[in-house]
Structures are given as C-alpha cells and as structure tokens.
Design a protein around this motif. Structure first.
Motif, PDB file in Angstrom:
ATOM      1  N   GLY A 229    -129.517 -19.116  12.922  1.00  0.00           N
ATOM      2  CA  GLY A 229    -129.797 -20.442  12.360  1.00  0.00           C
ATOM      3  C   GLY A 229    -129.879 -21.511  13.430  1.00  0.00           C
ATOM      4  O   GLY A 229    -129.538 -22.668  13.187  1.00  0.00           O
ATOM      5  N   SER A 230    -130.360 -21.168  14.615  1.00  0.00           N
ATOM      6  CA  SER A 230    -130.417 -22.119  15.733  1.00  0.00           C
ATOM      7  C   SER A 230    -131.868 -22.380  16.124  1.00  0.00           C
ATOM      8  O   SER A 230    -132.732 -21.514  15.949  1.00  0.00           O
ATOM      9  CB  SER A 230    -129.640 -21.575  16.940  1.00  0.00           C
ATOM     10  OG  SER A 230    -130.198 -20.351  17.375  1.00  0.00           O
ATOM     11  N   PHE A 231    -132.051 -23.545  16.685  1.00  0.00           N
ATOM     12  CA  PHE A 231    -133.403 -23.970  17.069  1.00  0.00           C
ATOM     13  C   PHE A 231    -133.437 -24.199  18.574  1.00  0.00           C
ATOM     14  O   PHE A 231    -132.490 -24.715  19.174  1.00  0.00           O
ATOM     15  CB  PHE A 231    -133.767 -25.267  16.340  1.00  0.00           C
ATOM     16  CG  PHE A 231    -135.038 -25.895  16.830  1.00  0.00           C
ATOM     17  CD1 PHE A 231    -136.276 -25.437  16.402  1.00  0.00           C
ATOM     18  CD2 PHE A 231    -134.987 -26.941  17.739  1.00  0.00           C
ATOM     19  CE1 PHE A 231    -137.438 -26.018  16.869  1.00  0.00           C
ATOM     20  CE2 PHE A 231    -136.152 -27.536  18.203  1.00  0.00           C
ATOM     21  CZ  PHE A 231    -137.383 -27.066  17.759  1.00  0.00           C
ATOM     22  N   ALA A 232    -134.540 -23.845  19.204  1.00  0.00           N
ATOM     23  CA  ALA A 232    -134.752 -24.097  20.623  1.00  0.00           C
ATOM     24  C   ALA A 232    -136.233 -24.019  20.912  1.00  0.00           C
ATOM     25  O   ALA A 232    -137.038 -23.594  20.060  1.00  0.00           O
ATOM     26  CB  ALA A 232    -133.973 -23.112  21.483  1.00  0.00           C
ATOM     27  N   PHE A 233    -136.601 -24.460  22.119  1.00  0.00           N
ATOM     28  CA  PHE A 233    -137.983 -24.352  22.570  1.00  0.00           C
ATOM     29  C   PHE A 233    -138.086 -23.198  23.561  1.00  0.00           C
ATOM     30  O   PHE A 233    -137.165 -22.949  24.342  1.00  0.00           O
ATOM     31  CB  PHE A 233    -138.444 -25.642  23.258  1.00  0.00           C
ATOM     32  CG  PHE A 233    -138.648 -26.791  22.325  1.00  0.00           C
ATOM     33  CD1 PHE A 233    -139.823 -26.897  21.593  1.00  0.00           C
ATOM     34  CD2 PHE A 233    -137.678 -27.765  22.168  1.00  0.00           C
ATOM     35  CE1 PHE A 233    -140.028 -27.964  20.732  1.00  0.00           C
ATOM     36  CE2 PHE A 233    -137.878 -28.826  21.309  1.00  0.00           C
ATOM     37  CZ  PHE A 233    -139.054 -28.932  20.580  1.00  0.00           C
ATOM     38  N   THR A 234    -139.234 -22.570  23.546  1.00  0.00           N
ATOM     39  CA  THR A 234    -139.545 -21.554  24.540  1.00  0.00           C
ATOM     40  C   THR A 234    -140.614 -22.111  25.463  1.00  0.00           C
ATOM     41  O   THR A 234    -141.667 -22.583  24.999  1.00  0.00           O
ATOM     42  CB  THR A 234    -140.047 -20.265  23.884  1.00  0.00           C
ATOM     43  OG1 THR A 234    -139.018 -19.745  23.026  1.00  0.00           O
ATOM     44  CG2 THR A 234    -140.385 -19.226  24.927  1.00  0.00           C
ATOM     45  N   ALA A 235    -140.339 -22.078  26.769  1.00  0.00           N
ATOM     46  CA  ALA A 235    -141.261 -22.645  27.748  1.00  0.00           C
ATOM     47  C   ALA A 235    -142.371 -21.652  28.051  1.00  0.00           C
ATOM     48  O   ALA A 235    -142.111 -20.511  28.422  1.00  0.00           O
ATOM     49  CB  ALA A 235    -140.513 -23.023  29.015  1.00  0.00           C
ATOM     50  N   LEU A 236    -143.612 -22.063  27.888  1.00  0.00           N
ATOM     51  CA  LEU A 236    -144.765 -21.240  28.227  1.00  0.00           C
ATOM     52  C   LEU A 236    -145.289 -21.592  29.622  1.00  0.00           C
ATOM     53  O   LEU A 236    -145.901 -20.735  30.280  1.00  0.00           O
ATOM     54  CB  LEU A 236    -145.877 -21.450  27.187  1.00  0.00           C
ATOM     55  CG  LEU A 236    -145.477 -21.198  25.718  1.00  0.00           C
ATOM     56  CD1 LEU A 236    -146.652 -21.495  24.794  1.00  0.00           C
ATOM     57  CD2 LEU A 236    -144.983 -19.781  25.525  1.00  0.00           C
TER      58      LEU A 236
END
Length: 402
Positions: free
Chosen positions: A94-101
C-alpha cells in the motif's frame, strides 16, 4: 466507489489497493525537477528522496543502478536534477513511489539562465529598487544573526562586531545554509526575527561555497520573504565575487560576514576619535568667537564715551554752555539792532510830528469838528475856533475876516 459499498457490503483491502494502483498506473510518465536528499544504494537499486526546491514537499524515488550510473556526472546528495519518472503503487504494501527512467543533472549554465530569468522577473516587480531599501540604524540595540550552526561566518560576525562595539547584543538563529532544508529554515528565522520587537537589524551570513551551495540564497521564496520584512536586512553571503539574489533584495549588501560586522555596528574607537575631533573643533569655534567678542568689548570700552564717561558729560556741558552763550549773544544783538531801529523810527516820528512844529512857535487853528483851518478865508465872523499850542489850547471866536 462509495456509492457501491455499504457497511454491510465492504470491499476487501486488496480490491481497494488494486483500484488505487490502476488509477495511478493511468497517470503515465512525467518530467520532474527537484533536489536530491537522502541518497542511498542497496544492491541494484538506488533510493533517493526528491525534494521540491521551494515548498516543503518531497517524494520517494527508486532508481535502477544502471540508470543512476548512466547519468554523468553522477548525481550526489544535494544536487538538482530533472528526472523522468513513472508513478508506481505497490499493492502488497500500500505504498507509493516513483521509478526513475532517466536522470539529468541540471548544469551550471542552465542554473545561471534560470537565475537570470528569476532576477529579471523580480526586478520587474520592483523588489530590487533602491527606493524601497531602508537605512540601517546607527547603533542597533539587538542584531538578529541567521547563520550556520557553529560556523566561521557566525564567529566572524560576532567577534568583529564586539571588537568594534563591545556592548552590542546578538540573537543568533542557527539554520541550515545549504541543502534542501536551507530555504525553509532561513525563511522561518527571518519571520521570527522580523516579529521580534527587540531586533533592529537582521544579518543573513554564510561563508563561501560553490554556486550550487549558494543556490538557496537565490530561491524565489526566500527572496520574497526578505522583501516582505519590515526590519532592515543585511546580506553577507559568500565572498566578494558571489552575488546571490538575496544580495539584490537586501537593504544592505556586505561582501563578507566580516564586512557585515563593519556595516551593522560603528567602531567605538572611530566614534571616540570623531567625538574628540568634534569637541576640539567646537572648542576652537567657541574660543574664536569669545576672542572676537572680547576684542570687540575691549574696543568698545576704549571709546571715550566709555573710557571716561564724566569727561563726556563735561564735554556735553561745555557744548551746552557755548550754545547758551551763543544764543544769548545772538538774542542781545538782535535786541540791540531792534532798539536802534526803534530809536531811529522814533526820531523820524518826532521830527515829523506836528507837536515839534508847535514847539517852534507855531499854532494850529481847528474847528470844533477837528478840521484844520488852513486859510483865513475859510473863517466866517462868529465862528468858534480852537487854537492849539504845544502844551494846551484855547477857544476863540472870530470877529471879522481880514
């Protein structure tokens, strides 16, 4: 979703999280600019926090090691980057994060271009105008100092200020002077000192550093906070060649923290010397004036009217007597001349008087009316006539005319 669920028919957690993950997945990718904080690497993944350069907002980002190492120069803690990110939601946690492309460091040239655009914007709003800058108090009661914790800038300002004016008082607010927390902490310290009625001037001081280290002092939020201050602000950031936007909006710019101490408080030795010079000048001016007045008084006292006032009275008395005698002589001469004229007129009158003629033996015959009888033919027999002599007269009556 709330319209399809009830307390009697709730949805399981997995379903809700799957739905949230589906919504987030629809957002796609986005390019984001921020400042790196808390950069750590574990295995094949680099974890970092991307902080907003102005607001106190941050987001977690996971970056594959290959993407991180492919970025040149490699980003470090505190660096500003532009990242191509994909939002991800992990259903299991239930966690949110960004993935760097992709990661792209913000170059110095681009930073300078952005700062120049910001400078022009703020200048067009009048934030750098000379007319809005306030003069520093001659001798502030309390100086508010915003600086790094146990920094050389703090020691420079305090030591040099107290050397110049030992009685000066300081309130020191230690803050972060670089990194993601610098803008927020410096802004908060500014507002705190601005609301403090005892603080007469605020000094923001920091030692030298790279352009990236000094970026917080060109932040738009901090610049506007300084412009909104009612208390005069002194900017003492870096060295002479450094010129963050804070220097332009501050009321006074100091080239170094040491220079800030010189601008904020006067030098007690210089002031004492100035006082002695002014006192000596005042004595010379007053002494010269007294000498001139004394000379004038001596000259006035040496005048005859003041040196021997009785002699002046006597001189005036002599003048009065002379004028009196002159008046008497003039009056006597006038009377004598009048007397002579009168005697002359009197002699003429006597010589022309009828009485004088009578005294020579003549008589005047007059009628009772006083008319003079000049010819005998004018007298008729029986006319009563008066014969006048020098001392008396006699009345006669004519008998016959001859």
């Amino acid at each position: 979703m709330s319209s399809k669920t009830t307390p009697e028919q709730p949805l399981p957690v997995r379903t809700v999280l799957q739905m949230v993950g589906g919504w987030i997945g629809k957002l796609g990718t986005v390019w984001v600019e921020g400042q790196i904080t808390e950069l750590t690497a574990r295995g094949g993944t680099v974890f970092l926090t991307l902080r907003d350069p102005v607001a106190n907002v941050s987001a977690r980002v996971t970056c594959p090691r290959g993407v991180y190492e492919a970025t040149l120069p490699r980003p470090v803690d505190g660096a500003r980057i532009v990242a191509h990110l994909k939002p991800d939601f992990w259903v299991n946690k239930g966690s949110f994060a960004f993935t760097a492309l992709e990661l792209r460091p913000v170059g110095v040239g681009e930073l300078l271009a952005r700062l120049e655009r910001l400078r022009q914007l703020l200048a067009s709003e009048g934030l750098f105008g000379v007319d809005r800058k306030r003069r520093l108090p001659f001798l502030p009661g309390t100086v508010g100092l915003i600086c790094g914790r146990d920094s050389a800038a703090e020691r420079d300002v305090l030591e040099n200020s107290r050397r110049r004016w030992p009685a000066v008082r300081f309130k020191v607010e230690p803050v972060a002077v670089q990194g993601p927390y610098a803008v927020g902490e410096v802004t908060e310290a500014l507002r705190k000192f601005d609301a403090d009625g005892e603080v007469d001037v605020i000094v923001v001081a920091r030692g030298g550093g790279s352009m990236e280290d000094l970026l917080p002092f060109s932040d738009e939020a901090l610049v506007r906070a300084v412009a909104a201050c009612r208390t005069p602000v002194v900017s003492a950031i870096g060295h002479e060649q450094d010129n963050p936007l804070l220097d332009l909006v501050a009321d006074v710019r100091a080239s170094t923290p040491t220079d800030a101490a010189k601008k904020v408080v006067p030098d007690v030795g210089e002031q004492l010397t100035l006082i002695r010079q002014l006192r000596d000048r005042g004595r010379r001016v007053a002494g010269g004036w007294l000498d001139r007045e004394t000379a004038w008084l001596a000259a006035a006292r040496s005048r005859p009217s003041l040196a021997d006032p009785v002699r002046e009275v006597e001189r005036r008395a002599e003048q009065a007597e002379q004028l009196r005698d002159r008046a008497r002589r003039s009056l006597t001469a006038s009377l004598d001349r009048a007397q002579d004229s009168l005697e002359h007129l009197r002699a003429r009158l006597v010589s022309l008087s009828p009485a004088a003629t009578l005294e020579r033996g003549y008589a005047i015959v007059q009628r009772p009316s006083g008319d003079v009888v000049r010819l005998a033919s004018e007298v008729s027999p029986g006319d009563e006539l008066t014969v006048r002599f020098p001392d008396d007269r006699v009345t006669v009556r004519s008998e016959t005319a001859t």
